[in-house]
Design a protein around this motif. Structure first.
Motif, PDB file in Angstrom:
ATOM      1  N   LYS A 161       1.558   6.054  -7.279  1.00 23.15           N
ATOM      2  CA  LYS A 161       0.385   6.816  -7.716  1.00 23.15           C
ATOM      3  C   LYS A 161       0.679   8.309  -7.683  1.00 23.15           C
ATOM      4  N   THR A 162       1.370   8.754  -6.656  1.00 28.36           N
ATOM      5  CA  THR A 162       1.711  10.170  -6.525  1.00 28.36           C
ATOM      6  C   THR A 162       2.609  10.625  -7.664  1.00 28.36           C
ATOM      7  N   ILE A 167      -2.198   0.305  -9.916  1.00 28.40           N
ATOM      8  CA  ILE A 167      -2.748   1.473  -9.234  1.00 28.40           C
ATOM      9  C   ILE A 167      -4.196   1.705  -9.661  1.00 28.40           C
ATOM     10  N   ARG A 169       2.291   1.549  -3.490  1.00 27.59           N
ATOM     11  CA  ARG A 169       1.186   1.955  -4.374  1.00 27.59           C
ATOM     12  C   ARG A 169       0.942   3.457  -4.270  1.00 27.59           C
ATOM     13  N   GLY A 170       0.958   3.969  -3.038  1.00 26.19           N
ATOM     14  CA  GLY A 170       0.750   5.396  -2.825  1.00 26.19           C
ATOM     15  C   GLY A 170       1.845   6.238  -3.441  1.00 26.19           C
ATOM     16  N   GLN A 190       0.827  -1.205   0.000  1.00 29.84           N
ATOM     17  CA  GLN A 190       0.000   0.000   0.000  1.00 29.84           C
ATOM     18  C   GLN A 190       0.861   1.253   0.000  1.00 29.84           C
TER      19      GLN A 190
END
Length: 196
Positions: free
Chosen positions: A12-13, A52, A8-9, A5
Motif C-alpha cells: 500500500k505504501t 489493498i 499489505r502495508g 498485514q
C-alpha cells in the motif's frame, strides 16, 4: 496473518502513491461472511491493488508456476495465495476456494483467466459461476479496476453492489449463465466509471 498485514502495508505504501489508487464502493463490501470478488484483469498488479482496496483480507488463486519460483514459493502462501493449474479444471484449487467461501472468507477471482490485452472486458470462464453457485451463502461482489497503470496516473478500484445468487441457486442455474450475469455486473461498473 501478521505477515499478510505487513505485506499489505508495504504494498500500500508503494502502490497507492505511485498509482494514486482511488477506491469506490467500500460500503458495498459485506463486513462478514463469504465473499466472492469477481474483477476484470488488466495488469499483474491487479491482485495486490484489489487486495489493498478491499477492507477485508483476500485469498487469491495464483498460477501454479509461480509456486515453483524460489523466492515466491515461500511468500505466496503467507499472502493468502493458493496454486491453480491453468484453466478451472484443477479440483484441488476448486475445493480450496469453495471451502474458503463456505468458511466465511473472501476469495478474489479474475473470471477472464488472463490479462486483457486491449483493456476491454473479455469472456468469463464458467468457473466464476461455479464458485458463485457452490460457495454456500457467499455473496458475489463485482469489481472493476480502471486504469491504465501508468506512473502517477490514477487507478480506480470500484466495488459494485452484491449480486443476489439466491434465485440462481434455487433453480439450479448453469454456471455459464451465472458467469454471464457476473460479467455483466463488471461491465456495468466499467461503463459507469471509465468515462469519469
Amino acid at each position: 496473518m501478521e505477515f499478510y498485514q505487513f505485506a499489505r502495508g508495504v504494498v500500500k505504501t508503494v502502490l497507492f502513491p505511485f498509482y494514486r489508487v482511488k477506491v469506490i464502493g467500500r460500503d458495498n463490501f459485506p463486513k462478514e461472511g463469504g465473499v466472492l470478488i469477481c474483477s476484470n484483469h488488466i495488469s499483474n498488479f491487479d491482485p495486490p491493488v484489489v487486495g489493498i482496496a478491499a477492507p477485508r483480507s483476500l485469498y487469491f488463486m495464483a498460477k501454479e508456476e509461480l509456486f515453483k519460483v524460489p523466492v515466491l514459493k515461500g511468500i505466496l502462501p503467507k499472502i493468502n495465495a493458493f496454486p491453480v493449474k491453468r484453466g478451472f479444471s484443477d479440483r484441488q484449487a476448486l475445493r480450496t476456494a469453495l471451502n474458503l467461501l463456505k468458511d466465511g472468507n473472501v476469495v478474489g477471482l479474475f473470471p477472464e483467466g488472463h490479462r486483457s490485452k486491449d483493456g476491454k472486458l473479455g469472456e468469463g470462464f464458467s468457473g466464476a459461476g461455479f464458485f458463485a453457485l457452490r460457495g454456500g451463502d457467499a455473496v458475489v461482489l463485482p469489481c472493476a479496476v480502471i486504469g491504465p497503470y501508468k506512473r502517477f496516473h490514477p487507478i480506480t478500484v470500484v466495488f459494485g453492489k452484491p449480486i443476489d445468487m439466491t434465485p440462481y441457486r434455487e433453480r439450479r442455474a448453469k454456471a455459464e449463465e451465472v458467469t454471464a450475469v457476473i460479467m455483466s455486473g463488471i461491465q456495468q461498473i466499467l461503463d459507469e466509471y471509465e468515462q469519469k
